[in-house]
Scaffold this motif. Structure first.
Motif, PDB file in Angstrom:
ATOM      1  N   CYS A   2       0.837  -1.162   0.091  1.00 15.60           N
ATOM      2  CA  CYS A   2      -0.149   0.027   0.019  1.00 15.60           C
ATOM      3  C   CYS A   2       0.743   1.213  -0.033  1.00 15.60           C
ATOM      4  O   CYS A   2       1.973   1.172   0.216  1.00 15.60           O
ATOM      5  CB  CYS A   2      -0.896  -0.186   1.038  1.00 15.60           C
ATOM      6  N   GLU A   3       0.157   2.511  -0.394  1.00 17.58           N
ATOM      7  CA  GLU A   3       1.044   3.649  -0.381  1.00 17.58           C
ATOM      8  C   GLU A   3       1.714   3.987   0.645  1.00 17.58           C
ATOM      9  O   GLU A   3       3.083   4.470   0.653  1.00 17.58           O
ATOM     10  CB  GLU A   3       0.264   4.805  -1.199  1.00 17.58           C
ATOM     11  N   PHE A   4       1.000   4.145   1.794  1.00 19.03           N
ATOM     12  CA  PHE A   4       1.580   4.477   3.050  1.00 19.03           C
ATOM     13  C   PHE A   4       2.868   3.686   3.567  1.00 19.03           C
ATOM     14  O   PHE A   4       3.721   4.397   3.737  1.00 19.03           O
ATOM     15  CB  PHE A   4       0.401   4.342   4.066  1.00 19.03           C
ATOM     16  N   GLU A   5       3.121   2.328   3.424  1.00 19.30           N
ATOM     17  CA  GLU A   5       3.993   1.604   3.670  1.00 19.30           C
ATOM     18  C   GLU A   5       5.133   1.837   2.646  1.00 19.30           C
ATOM     19  O   GLU A   5       6.340   1.905   3.092  1.00 19.30           O
ATOM     20  CB  GLU A   5       3.719  -0.023   3.834  1.00 19.30           C
ATOM     21  N   ALA A   6       4.936   1.911   1.360  1.00 22.01           N
ATOM     22  CA  ALA A   6       5.728   2.392   0.511  1.00 22.01           C
ATOM     23  C   ALA A   6       6.516   3.676   0.549  1.00 22.01           C
ATOM     24  O   ALA A   6       7.770   3.827   0.524  1.00 22.01           O
ATOM     25  CB  ALA A   6       5.234   2.082  -1.150  1.00 22.01           C
ATOM     26  N   ILE A   7       5.721   4.556   0.564  1.00 21.83           N
ATOM     27  CA  ILE A   7       6.138   6.175   0.975  1.00 21.83           C
ATOM     28  C   ILE A   7       7.038   6.081   2.048  1.00 21.83           C
ATOM     29  O   ILE A   7       8.001   6.838   2.015  1.00 21.83           O
ATOM     30  CB  ILE A   7       4.927   7.010   0.886  1.00 21.83           C
ATOM     31  N   SER A   8       6.491   5.535   3.333  1.00 16.91           N
ATOM     32  CA  SER A   8       7.156   5.428   4.491  1.00 16.91           C
ATOM     33  C   SER A   8       8.784   4.872   4.245  1.00 16.91           C
ATOM     34  O   SER A   8       9.664   5.461   4.763  1.00 16.91           O
ATOM     35  CB  SER A   8       6.573   4.641   5.541  1.00 16.91           C
ATOM     36  N   LEU A  22      -6.196   6.738   5.995  1.00 22.12           N
ATOM     37  CA  LEU A  22      -6.298   5.206   6.540  1.00 22.12           C
ATOM     38  C   LEU A  22      -7.470   4.558   5.552  1.00 22.12           C
ATOM     39  O   LEU A  22      -7.372   3.521   5.382  1.00 22.12           O
ATOM     40  CB  LEU A  22      -7.052   5.430   8.044  1.00 22.12           C
ATOM     41  N   CYS A  23      -8.345   5.453   5.035  1.00 16.15           N
ATOM     42  CA  CYS A  23      -9.231   4.895   4.103  1.00 16.15           C
ATOM     43  C   CYS A  23      -8.606   4.360   2.755  1.00 16.15           C
ATOM     44  O   CYS A  23      -9.418   3.455   2.358  1.00 16.15           O
ATOM     45  CB  CYS A  23     -10.371   5.910   3.793  1.00 16.15           C
ATOM     46  N   ARG A  24      -7.838   5.039   2.506  1.00 13.49           N
ATOM     47  CA  ARG A  24      -6.986   4.593   1.375  1.00 13.49           C
ATOM     48  C   ARG A  24      -6.146   3.107   1.511  1.00 13.49           C
ATOM     49  O   ARG A  24      -6.031   2.466   0.551  1.00 13.49           O
ATOM     50  CB  ARG A  24      -5.880   5.582   0.835  1.00 13.49           C
ATOM     51  N   ASN A  25      -5.625   3.535   2.611  1.00 11.95           N
ATOM     52  CA  ASN A  25      -4.509   2.054   2.633  1.00 11.95           C
ATOM     53  C   ASN A  25      -5.098   1.145   3.600  1.00 11.95           C
ATOM     54  O   ASN A  25      -4.743  -0.097   3.499  1.00 11.95           O
ATOM     55  CB  ASN A  25      -3.244   2.755   3.449  1.00 11.95           C
ATOM     56  N   TYR A  26      -5.933   1.309   4.730  1.00  8.90           N
ATOM     57  CA  TYR A  26      -6.436   0.243   5.667  1.00  8.90           C
ATOM     58  C   TYR A  26      -7.900   0.467   5.819  1.00  8.90           C
ATOM     59  O   TYR A  26      -8.424   0.932   7.054  1.00  8.90           O
ATOM     60  CB  TYR A  26      -5.513   0.557   6.893  1.00  8.90           C
ATOM     61  N   PRO A  27      -8.702   0.020   4.657  1.00 14.88           N
ATOM     62  CA  PRO A  27     -10.144   0.350   4.541  1.00 14.88           C
ATOM     63  C   PRO A  27     -11.280  -0.402   5.521  1.00 14.88           C
ATOM     64  O   PRO A  27     -12.153   0.061   5.694  1.00 14.88           O
ATOM     65  CB  PRO A  27     -10.584   0.473   3.001  1.00 14.88           C
ATOM     66  N   ASP A  28     -10.506  -1.547   6.060  1.00 11.92           N
ATOM     67  CA  ASP A  28     -11.377  -2.392   6.627  1.00 11.92           C
ATOM     68  C   ASP A  28     -11.635  -2.061   8.088  1.00 11.92           C
ATOM     69  O   ASP A  28     -10.756  -1.494   8.863  1.00 11.92           O
ATOM     70  CB  ASP A  28     -10.751  -3.751   6.808  1.00 11.92           C
ATOM     71  N   ASN A  29     -12.982  -2.105   8.523  1.00 14.39           N
ATOM     72  CA  ASN A  29     -13.225  -1.933  10.062  1.00 14.39           C
ATOM     73  C   ASN A  29     -12.997  -0.622  10.646  1.00 14.39           C
ATOM     74  O   ASN A  29     -12.757  -0.351  11.759  1.00 14.39           O
ATOM     75  CB  ASN A  29     -12.731  -3.117  10.765  1.00 14.39           C
TER      76      ASN A  29
END
Length: 469
Positions: free
Chosen positions: A71-77, A389-396
């Motif tokens: 996901c983008e968040f982990e890649a960009i980090s 969060l909605c882009r990268n971890y949308p569940d729950n």
């Protein structure tokens, strides 16, 4: 220890605020350009991004392939850690006008410091394109140079083909990194002193000292005016990639900008202050500034040299007009754009407070990131965190976060959002129209046609409202 980090991006499109990275590749070397390590990251396509069909058939990364990425968040980090490692000199080909700005917006929307790789922990940036132009102008024998329609081209894929720098498909991030590194090695091994000299233009203190050593031509209300040559790809082969300029001062609202007036324009004496050709430069960044020594100045040719002299004399004899030009450009500030989307608001936002920076760091390390969102006092920061969060971890996710993202997604489907440069965000309808246009042109190979078919199906399935043409 200083190291070079050669890197390249492949992206969903050219809009630095709204598109995303699909592939990141990098090779870290020592200062003698010996490889230390390499990295390659495939990034998952975000649900809100509409890929450009033109970009898709260029880099040839399929949606199916992208969905296997992180996901983008982990890649960009991860990219942020690499580029901010102590002593890193990040380096790309034409990176100052695209890749670097693209990453700044990536860092911004992922709650990471967008500028730290420019100055912190002994980090800085270099762009290989202006270095290449300098070798073309003054040490042409080090390389085989390509031409298109009788004019030289500085495009990396053409230089690669002419010099067999790297093997593989152009616009693959790792292939382009390998080509950039080998190009740098050609320069460094054949002309090490020139390489070191050119590297100095990307050091803020060195660049400033060199400019201050340029002889003063005359004085005005703002500063000691220095005539120089400015080197950039944007000036084109027809101008030998250089223009004569006059330092007219420094910006008042933007303290890090020096302001230069282009001197080879015959219409300078007739234009109003707001229409004069001004170049804004930050120390340690392109464009390269050279003193007006004969070995450089001769590239202008007699006609342009004559225009420079005429403009110089006119400025000195029409001080009131000259002072109005100086005043306008020194006081100029970029207009604030109302209702700018938060993804595009990097340059319009104030720098984060110490408390906000601490909250961003806490957000990155927290296992329960949802709990951090409402701790941001600034509404836009809460929106960025929620959208992340909605882009990268949308569940729950709680409704309070998803509702705002659903509203945003409705705008993505139907509205043409614009960035701070008034460039349009690609809509589903834009992409579908472009797909039809590319098919009609009939110059695509079978793989490119398959990529367009896949993209069309993806758009119709995920953005159904916009697919009703």
């Amino acid at each position: 220890m200083n190291t070079y980090l050669f890197y390249d991006l492949e992206t969903t499109g050219l809009n630095t605020a709204f598109d995303q990275v699909l592939q990141f590749a990098a090779i870290r070397t020592d200062l003698a350009l010996n490889e230390i390590e390499r990295h390659e990251i495939l990034v998952k396509l975000r649900p809100d991004v509409i890929p450009s069909p033109e970009a898709t058939i260029t880099h040839r990364i399929s949606i199916e392939q992208s969905m296997q990425g992180v996901c983008e968040f982990e890649a960009i980090s991860q990219i942020h850690r690499l580029i901010n490692q102590e002593g890193t000199i990040s380096l790309g080909y034409n990176s100052s006008t695209f890749d670097d700005e693209f990453l700044r917006f990536c860092f911004h929307r992922n709650l990471l410091p967008p500028y730290s790789h420019q100055y912190k922990n002994a980090c800085r940036r270099v762009d290989l394109l202006p270095i290449t132009i300098m070798f073309f102008l003054y040490k042409k024998e080090v390389l085989n140079w390509s031409e298109i329609d009788g004019k030289p081209t500085m495009r990396l894929e053409h230089l690669n083909a002419a010099n067999q720098l790297a093997t593989g498909q152009a616009h693959n991030a790792m292939i382009d990194v390998e080509a950039s590194l080998e190009l740098a090695r050609q320069f460094f091994l054949k002309e090490p002193k020139m390489w070191q000299y050119l590297d100095g233009f990307f050091n803020k203190e060195t660049d400033m000292k060199r400019i201050n050593k340029i002889p003063v031509s005359f004085h005005s209300i703002a500063c000691s005016n220095r005539i120089a040559l400015m080197i950039s790809n944007e000036y084109g082969a027809e101008n030998q990639y250089q223009v004569p300029v006059l330092l007219i001062g420094h910006s008042i609202p933007y303290k890090n900008q020096s302001i230069w007036l282009r001197l080879d324009r015959a219409d300078l004496r007739e234009t109003t202050p707001e229409k004069t050709w001004i170049i804004r430069k930050k120390y340690g960044e392109p464009n390269i500034v050279l003193p007006p020594e004969p070995r450089y100045w001769e590239y202008l040719g007699e006609e342009r040299q004559a225009i420079v002299e005429e403009n110089k004399d006119w400025l000195q004899s029409h001080t009131q007009r000259f002072h109005k030009i100086i005043q306008y450009h020194r006081e100029f500030s970029y207009p604030k754009i109302p209702d700018l989307d938060i993804d595009a608001a990097l340059y319009q936002k104030e720098f984060l407070s110490g408390q906000e920076q601490a909250l961003c760091r806490r957000f990155h390390t927290a296992s329960q990131k949802v709990e951090i969102v409402n701790l941001f006092q600034d509404v836009e920061m809460r929106q960025l965190a929620s959208r992340l969060l909605c882009r990268n971890y949308p569940d729950n996710l709680p409704t309070m976060l998803t509702k705002d993202f659903e509203d945003y997604m409705r705008r993505v489907k139907g509205e043409a959002l614009r960035d701070i440069k008034n460039k349009k965000r690609t809509t589903p309808l834009d992409a579908l129209t472009e797909i039809d246009k590319l098919r009609i042109e009939g110059t695509l190979d079978s793989q490119q046609l398959e990529l367009l078919d896949e993209l069309e199906n993806y758009l119709k399935q995920n953005f159904p409202k916009e697919s009703k043409l």
